[in-house]
Structures are given as C-alpha cells and as structure tokens.
Design a protein around this motif. Structure first.
Motif, mmCIF file in Angstrom:
data_model
loop_
_atom_site.group_PDB
_atom_site.id
_atom_site.type_symbol
_atom_site.label_atom_id
_atom_site.label_comp_id
_atom_site.label_asym_id
_atom_site.label_seq_id
_atom_site.Cartn_x
_atom_site.Cartn_y
_atom_site.Cartn_z
ATOM 1 N N ILE A 1 -51.719 -68.846 84.562
ATOM 2 C CA ILE A 1 -51.291 -69.343 83.254
ATOM 3 C C ILE A 1 -52.488 -69.092 82.354
ATOM 4 O O ILE A 1 -53.501 -69.787 82.438
ATOM 5 C CB ILE A 1 -50.991 -70.861 83.301
ATOM 6 C CG1 ILE A 1 -50.055 -71.218 84.455
ATOM 7 C CG2 ILE A 1 -50.473 -71.352 81.952
ATOM 8 C CD1 ILE A 1 -48.599 -71.141 84.165
ATOM 9 N N ALA A 2 -52.386 -68.084 81.534
ATOM 10 C CA ALA A 2 -53.545 -67.640 80.760
ATOM 11 C C ALA A 2 -54.055 -68.731 79.824
ATOM 12 O O ALA A 2 -53.272 -69.465 79.228
ATOM 13 C CB ALA A 2 -53.183 -66.396 79.960
ATOM 14 N N LYS A 3 -55.366 -68.831 79.715
ATOM 15 C CA LYS A 3 -55.993 -69.683 78.692
ATOM 16 C C LYS A 3 -56.013 -68.874 77.408
ATOM 17 O O LYS A 3 -56.513 -67.737 77.405
ATOM 18 C CB LYS A 3 -57.428 -70.029 79.090
ATOM 19 C CG LYS A 3 -57.530 -70.850 80.353
ATOM 20 C CD LYS A 3 -57.129 -72.285 80.102
ATOM 21 C CE LYS A 3 -57.259 -73.100 81.381
ATOM 22 N NZ LYS A 3 -56.619 -74.419 81.243
ATOM 23 N N ILE A 4 -55.446 -69.421 76.366
ATOM 24 C CA ILE A 4 -55.371 -68.668 75.112
ATOM 25 C C ILE A 4 -55.969 -69.468 73.967
ATOM 26 O O ILE A 4 -55.535 -70.581 73.659
ATOM 27 C CB ILE A 4 -53.918 -68.259 74.806
ATOM 28 C CG1 ILE A 4 -53.439 -67.270 75.869
ATOM 29 C CG2 ILE A 4 -53.817 -67.641 73.403
ATOM 30 C CD1 ILE A 4 -52.013 -66.824 75.728
ATOM 31 N N TYR A 5 -56.977 -68.882 73.380
ATOM 32 C CA TYR A 5 -57.663 -69.483 72.238
ATOM 33 C C TYR A 5 -57.198 -68.708 71.012
ATOM 34 O O TYR A 5 -57.350 -67.487 70.965
ATOM 35 C CB TYR A 5 -59.162 -69.329 72.470
ATOM 36 C CG TYR A 5 -60.070 -69.753 71.347
ATOM 37 C CD1 TYR A 5 -60.762 -70.964 71.405
ATOM 38 C CD2 TYR A 5 -60.290 -68.927 70.247
ATOM 39 C CE1 TYR A 5 -61.628 -71.340 70.398
ATOM 40 C CE2 TYR A 5 -61.157 -69.302 69.231
ATOM 41 C CZ TYR A 5 -61.822 -70.512 69.310
ATOM 42 O OH TYR A 5 -62.684 -70.881 68.313
ATOM 43 N N ALA A 6 -56.607 -69.412 70.049
ATOM 44 C CA ALA A 6 -56.070 -68.703 68.885
ATOM 45 C C ALA A 6 -56.742 -69.183 67.619
ATOM 46 O O ALA A 6 -56.977 -70.383 67.444
ATOM 47 C CB ALA A 6 -54.566 -68.931 68.784
ATOM 48 N N GLU A 7 -57.062 -68.251 66.752
ATOM 49 C CA GLU A 7 -57.650 -68.628 65.467
ATOM 50 C C GLU A 7 -56.911 -67.912 64.352
ATOM 51 O O GLU A 7 -56.279 -66.874 64.579
ATOM 52 C CB GLU A 7 -59.139 -68.288 65.436
ATOM 53 C CG GLU A 7 -59.437 -66.806 65.572
ATOM 54 C CD GLU A 7 -60.932 -66.505 65.582
ATOM 55 O OE1 GLU A 7 -61.681 -67.288 66.175
ATOM 56 O OE2 GLU A 7 -61.315 -65.483 64.999
ATOM 57 N N PRO A 8 -56.954 -68.463 63.133
ATOM 58 C CA PRO A 8 -56.240 -67.817 62.031
ATOM 59 C C PRO A 8 -56.803 -66.427 61.744
ATOM 60 O O PRO A 8 -57.998 -66.194 61.893
ATOM 61 C CB PRO A 8 -56.492 -68.749 60.845
ATOM 62 C CG PRO A 8 -56.838 -70.058 61.454
ATOM 63 C CD PRO A 8 -57.571 -69.737 62.714
ATOM 64 N N SER A 9 -55.933 -65.546 61.353
ATOM 65 C CA SER A 9 -56.317 -64.172 61.035
ATOM 66 C C SER A 9 -57.177 -64.135 59.774
ATOM 67 O O SER A 9 -57.079 -65.000 58.912
ATOM 68 C CB SER A 9 -55.038 -63.368 60.797
ATOM 69 O OG SER A 9 -55.344 -62.116 60.258
ATOM 70 N N LEU A 10 -58.023 -63.133 59.678
ATOM 71 C CA LEU A 10 -58.792 -62.925 58.437
ATOM 72 C C LEU A 10 -58.008 -62.056 57.469
ATOM 73 O O LEU A 10 -58.217 -62.070 56.270
ATOM 74 C CB LEU A 10 -60.098 -62.166 58.736
ATOM 75 C CG LEU A 10 -61.124 -62.814 59.635
ATOM 76 C CD1 LEU A 10 -62.249 -61.816 59.911
ATOM 77 C CD2 LEU A 10 -61.674 -64.058 58.965
ATOM 78 N N ARG A 11 -57.113 -61.279 58.054
ATOM 79 C CA ARG A 11 -56.509 -60.172 57.341
ATOM 80 C C ARG A 11 -55.766 -60.564 56.058
ATOM 81 O O ARG A 11 -55.807 -59.876 55.056
ATOM 82 C CB ARG A 11 -55.544 -59.474 58.296
ATOM 83 C CG ARG A 11 -55.144 -58.122 57.824
ATOM 84 C CD ARG A 11 -54.788 -57.213 58.946
ATOM 85 N NE ARG A 11 -54.127 -56.042 58.396
ATOM 86 C CZ ARG A 11 -54.762 -55.078 57.775
ATOM 87 N NH1 ARG A 11 -56.064 -55.130 57.625
ATOM 88 N NH2 ARG A 11 -54.102 -54.038 57.290
ATOM 89 N N ASN A 12 -55.096 -61.718 56.125
ATOM 90 C CA ASN A 12 -54.255 -62.113 54.994
ATOM 91 C C ASN A 12 -54.910 -63.173 54.117
ATOM 92 O O ASN A 12 -54.252 -63.756 53.271
ATOM 93 C CB ASN A 12 -52.925 -62.646 55.532
ATOM 94 C CG ASN A 12 -53.129 -63.854 56.437
ATOM 95 O OD1 ASN A 12 -54.241 -64.127 56.891
ATOM 96 N ND2 ASN A 12 -52.076 -64.589 56.698
ATOM 97 N N LYS A 13 -56.182 -63.441 54.333
ATOM 98 C CA LYS A 13 -56.802 -64.482 53.511
ATOM 99 C C LYS A 13 -57.272 -63.875 52.191
ATOM 100 O O LYS A 13 -57.736 -62.739 52.143
ATOM 101 C CB LYS A 13 -57.976 -65.140 54.246
ATOM 102 C CG LYS A 13 -57.575 -65.790 55.558
ATOM 103 C CD LYS A 13 -56.499 -66.847 55.386
ATOM 104 C CE LYS A 13 -56.017 -67.425 56.702
ATOM 105 N NZ LYS A 13 -55.294 -66.461 57.556
ATOM 106 N N THR A 14 -57.124 -64.686 51.138
ATOM 107 C CA THR A 14 -57.531 -64.212 49.825
ATOM 108 C C THR A 14 -58.826 -64.909 49.436
ATOM 109 O O THR A 14 -59.090 -66.032 49.852
ATOM 110 C CB THR A 14 -56.438 -64.515 48.789
ATOM 111 O OG1 THR A 14 -56.014 -65.869 48.938
ATOM 112 C CG2 THR A 14 -55.236 -63.602 48.994
#
Lengths: 205, 440
Positions: free
Chosen positions: B258-271
């Motif tokens: 059961i994979a450990k998944i660390y998620a963070e907000p993308s930079l791509r769409n930030k203004t």
C-alpha cells in the motif's frame, strides 16, 4: 537484478459495485426528471452567479429538517394555488429551493440530491403536464468561497455569494463537465438515502 | 426505502438518458456540445450511469491522511520553535528542508514521541549524517526522501556521480532496511507540465528503476511524492490509478504494497497575484489528494503564513474520516481511474521495452514528451481554453496581494548538466511578466 518483462501485464476490470442503492437509478439515471434538472445542465443553462451584500450565518438546522420544512411549505403553497384554480405547472414554476450551504461538504451534496428526489415524488401526485415541473431549481447562498464547491457538486442552478472568488470552481476545477459527479459513491449514496428517508418521514408527520 | 421510487417512476438506462439529452439538445451535436476531450486522451461524458459501470480494485491505506507543514531549517533553534508551534495547532507531519547537515539533537529537542511523522528534503547526500539522524529518530516515523534519479531529473546532474550516488544509497538501505530511505519524486513531472497519465506512468517507471536494483524488499519502503493540480476528479483518479498500477507492477515481483503517498499542491497553476485564489486552489488540491487516498498532504505554506492560510484547509479536511473510501464506486471517478490505469500502463510498458526510465531520461525522451504536453497546455492557457482566474480571465478582479509562496519568475539553468533537466514552469509566468513590464 535483471529487468523484469512487463509486456504481458494487463489491468483487471470488474463491472460490479460493492453496494447498489435502490434509488441510484433514479438519482443518476433518468435524472432529468428525478434530479429535477436538465440533463444538459451547465451546457445549455450555465450556472448562474449572483452577488449579494447580505451576510448570513448558517443556522444549525439538520439537512432532513430543512428539506421537510421546504416540502411542507411547498405543499401548502401548491394546495392554495389549486384551490384558486391555478394549474399545477404554473404553481410549481414559482417555487425553488433556497438553501444556505453549510460546512459539512458531503452532507450538503447529499442534501441537494435528496431534496430533488423528494420534490419529484411530491410533484408526481399532482400529475403535472410539463416534464420540467419535476425539476427543482436550487439557489445556494454561500458564506465563504469554498462553500461553492459543495453547492456545485450538489447541482445548484445559482450560487449567491458576497464576492466572485468562487468562480475558481467553475473555471478551473472542471467539475462541471459531467452531471452529478459523485453519483455512485457508496458514501454519498448512503448519505443521500439517509437524508431522504428521514426528511420524508418528518414531512409526512 | 426500497419501494420509495419504484412505485412512481420507471427505472432508467443510459440509452434512455442519452435519448432525452438529444431531445433537449434540439439538433445540436451531442459529441461536439457535451463531450470533453482532455490532454490525457480521455473523453468526459456529460453523465455516467450504473449500467456502464466499470472499475479496478484500488488497494487503499487504512490510516487517515496526515497534514504536513514545511519548515526550512535556517537555524536548529528557530526551526524547533516553529515545529512545536505547528504541532500545537494540530499539524500531524512536518517536512524539514535542509541545504546542509544540521544538529539533530538541537532540532528535535522536545519534538519526539508526539505522534508526528517527519519528512526530510535534503539537497545534499551525506551517508554518515543520514545514519546519525536515523539513530536519533529511531522511535519515530521518518521519511528521508532520498531520490537520486529524481535529483538527476530535476537538476540534470547526480549528487556526485552515478557510481557514488548508487553506492551511498545502497549502503543507506543496507544499514536501515526498515526505514523509508527512498522516495520517488513525481512532483517535478506535474510541475514541468506532464499530464496525469504521464505522471502515473513516469512515477511507476521511475520506481521500477529502484525495484530493479533493490528488488521486492524495497517495495514497501518507498514514499511517492505527487503534485496535485486543480482538475479535481482527475487528480483523485491519478492517485488511485497509481495505487492500482503500483501493485500490478509489484505482482511481477511477487509482492504487494500500500504505497505511501505524499501529495503537495502543484506550482504550475499558481498565480503571482491573488493569494486568496491560490488558497482556494490549494484547498481544492489538498481535498482531491485526500479523497484520492494520499497518506500525507502538504499544503506548501511555511509556518509564518500558517494561521491565515492553512487554517481553512485544516478545517475543510479535518471533518473527513476514512476519506480514502469516499471515491469508491463513484461512476465518474472509477471510469477515469480505469482509463488512467490502462493508458499509463501502456506508457510504462513502452518505457520498459526501450530500456527503462533512466535510459529514456538520458536520451531526453521523457523531457521531450513532457515538453510536448506542457506546450499544449501553455497554448490552451494562451488562448483561454485553460483558465486561471485573475491571470487570463477576470484579470485584476481579485485581490492583488502577491503570494509569497510563488517564486516570482524562474530562471533557466546556469550550470553544466549531464542531461536536460526538467524545470517547473508556471502557466501564468509569461502574462505576469508582461503585466509587470507594462506597469514599469
């Protein structure tokens, strides 16, 4: 280690859900009647946005109570109309569900799905001629921008808000590309069923 | 409520619904009006119905998602104070960023035994330091996030050399077989402009390089880092599809995880401007990661902005218990998840057939594929098909506060590299630069 050969790897697909709820077909299926909206919602009739300067705070009313009260008031209004010889379709066109959106994300989604089901059940007994009479318009007033999220998931026709920040959800999250996007979710369907059942019992009382 | 509706309304089918839609469309083309085609090659239908239901079975974590804050270690003392304050506010994980070795005894003074998980992001690779740190944090849940291939992809260079990096990694894993030494950092794929299917495929192929070296034993000891964009349901499906495919790949190694998944907000769409809109973006992104089944989410705020910006995210997400199960059986999400799994598996197989991820990275194939998608997205942004409000739609209609979390404008590389590095790129950079010039 030698590289593995993955060329024969395939995904395994199954077509059975863990749980199927009786109402699922009606909530998501021939939804134009029962969910009370056009199937082409948001394509032909875009989500409306209104700016309101009235601030509000959400009264602590359980979803089932809010729905039961709405149904009772609607029934009262309909009966008055019928007594004065107004046609059911005309009466119904003047009604909509004005709701304030609370913080419990999925409760609010389920509330809106449940009220549509119960509305169509209520209207059915008056035999409306117009299909769209089964349709319930929902106008959702939000306190903070984020509340628009649950309002749109629930399928409201109009978001009423103090500012325009919530346009983010319409413009960027792509959640309006498909109708009733949470349909099928065991969690959301169960909650919809619970709220609908409780609300109808309260209404019948 | 079994007879609740059956008595009054006939059941439906997707065929009947489609017919009704066509009636409502009144001559307009169904395909053109109501179908949405995406860069992943997926077609979104205007509705999904029980009678076309399909899914793959996703292995899900048992525990609720942890909420993580980032702390940059400038001095051990200040980082320690920041960490203590964050724990007081209900944070359940901390990521420490360090650019050089630090005094761990000082940093972790009073921080241990608090049921908080620790993550690290080092931009150096030093064996003895990591071993010492592992010893001091022996009773804690720790993710060291060492990813030599990720470092290569991000910067174009190894820490020292392939040989030296590999040998340090090997020693670290041998010495600490039960710890999460390794990570697969897929955030750069999102931030550089890969689509969701590519990200899943690249994360898998990237992981398979480590599996090829270390074998099945390492499978349960890798943390995966993903960046989450704002295409809400696709992001939920992205993490789910990855979970499914990771186990499918592991079946070849006769193991499961059961994979450990660390998620963070993308930079791509930030203004750059409109901090409040960025907060909405991050909140929605955090929610999709939680619903997708991430084990830890980072909100990308430094602790000084914590109270004003992170609190809404905490409030929204705290009410979610067992959130990883909510997406289960949702027609739309299950459909997209299955599509993602199918398409990402095809890409993964292609990469493996051509010699694996590292080899494709060295050849520049991965970079080229990501660039193709990034350019497509940029064009969609430039023509307002892809919208970022406050940037290419409703400009200057939201608050003009600059978001300190968004680095102004990224510079290109100014050093020699072994391979072409993948660089993060924000979609609104160009238009913001132009606006700045116009103001000046």
């Amino acid at each position: 280690m030698k590289r593995k050969d993955f060329s024969n790897l395939e995904i395994t697909v199954q077509d059975k859900k863990d749980t199927i709820f009786e109402h699922e077909q009606y909530v998501a299926g021939i939804a134009p009647n029962l969910r009370g909206i056009h199937a082409t919602m948001y394509f032909q009739i875009p989500l409306e946005t209104k700016i309101s300067t009235n601030s509000f705070s959400k009264a602590n009313v359980a979803p089932e109570n809010e729905i039961a009260t709405f149904l009772a008031e609607s029934l009262n209004f309909i009966q008055k109309g019928i007594n004065s010889n107004t046609k059911i379709d005309k009466i119904v066109s003047e009604l909509s569900f004005e709701t304030k959106i609370g913080k419990n994300h999925f409760d609010e989604i389920a509330k809106m799905r449940a009220v549509r089901m119960l509305w169509s059940k209520l209207i059915k007994q008056f035999n409306p001629k117009n299909q769209s009479s089964f349709a319930l318009d929902i106008n959702a007033t939000i306190e903070t921008s984020f509340d628009a999220f649950q309002a749109i998931f629930g399928g409201c026709q109009c978001v009423i808000s103090g500012d325009k920040k919530h346009l983010f959800f319409q413009e960027e999250t792509r959640i309006l590309k498909t109708i009733d996007p949470w349909a099928g979710s065991t969690y959301v369907e169960k909650m919809t069923e619970e709220i609908a059942t409780k609300a109808w019992l309260l209404f019948e009382k | 409520m079994s007879d609740f509706f059956i008595n009054e309304f006939p059941p439906s089918s997707s065929a009947a619904w489609k017919q009704k839609i066509q009636f409502e469309l009144d001559g307009a083309d169904y395909n053109k009006t109501l179908l949405t085609k995406t860069n992943e090659g997926i077609t979104i239908s205007p509705f999904y119905h029980l009678d076309t239901f399909e899914k793959v079975i996703i292995p899900l974590p048992k525990e609720d998602c942890k909420i993580c804050i980032k702390i940059n270690i400038s001095t051990e003392e200040t980082a320690n104070i920041e960490a203590l304050a964050a724990i007081d506010k209900g944070i359940s994980a901390i990521l420490f960023e360090a650019s050089k070795p630090f005094n761990a005894t000082l940093l972790f003074h009073d921080l241990v035994h608090k049921n908080v998980e620790f993550h690290f992001k080092f931009n150096f690779l030093e064996e003895s330091f990591i071993n010492k740190l592992a010893l001091i944090l022996a009773d804690e849940t720790v993710y060291f996030n060492i990813d030599i291939i990720g470092k290569l992809a991000r910067t174009g260079n190894w820490y020292t050399s392939i040989k030296k990096d590999n040998s340090i990694l090997l020693n670290l894993i041998k010495k600490n077989p039960d710890l999460f030494i390794l990570s697969v950092d897929a955030t750069i794929y999102q931030n550089a402009g890969a689509n969701a299917v590519q990200q899943v495929a690249y994360a898998l192929a990237h992981a398979n390089e480590y599996l090829t070296i270390f074998g099945a034993d390492i499978a349960k000891r890798i943390q995966f880092n993903f960046a989450t964009g704002s295409n809400y349901f696709f992001e939920i499906a992205k993490i789910r599809a990855f979970r499914y495919l990771y186990n499918l790949v592991l079946s070849e190694y006769n193991t499961t995880a059961i994979a450990k998944i660390y998620a963070e907000p993308s930079l791509r769409n930030k203004t750059l401007y409109g901090a409040a809109i960025n907060t909405l973006r991050r909140t929605a992104e955090s929610m999709s990661a939680i619903l997708g089944g991430a084990t830890t989410i980072a909100t990308n705020f430094t602790s000084d902005k914590f109270t004003q910006n992170q609190q809404p995210i905490l409030n929204e997400t705290r009410t979610f218990k067992n959130a990883q199960h909510i997406a289960t059986d949702t027609y739309y999400i299950e459909y997209v998840t299955k599509q993602f799994a199918e398409k990402a598996l095809t890409i993964f197989k292609d990469i493996e057939k051509s010699g694996g991820f590292l080899s494709q990275l060295k050849e520049g194939t991965i970079q080229r594929k990501i660039k193709e998608n990034a350019q497509k997205e940029q064009q969609q942004f430039d023509t307002n098909e892809l919208v970022l409000i406050g940037a290419n739609k409703y400009p200057a209609q939201f608050d003009s506060e600059e978001d300190i979390q968004v680095s102004t404008f990224l510079k290109g590389k100014s050093y020699k590299t072994l391979i072409i590095p993948l660089l993060p790129k924000r979609l609104s950079e160009k238009v913001e630069q132009k606006n700045r010039r116009d103001e000046a």
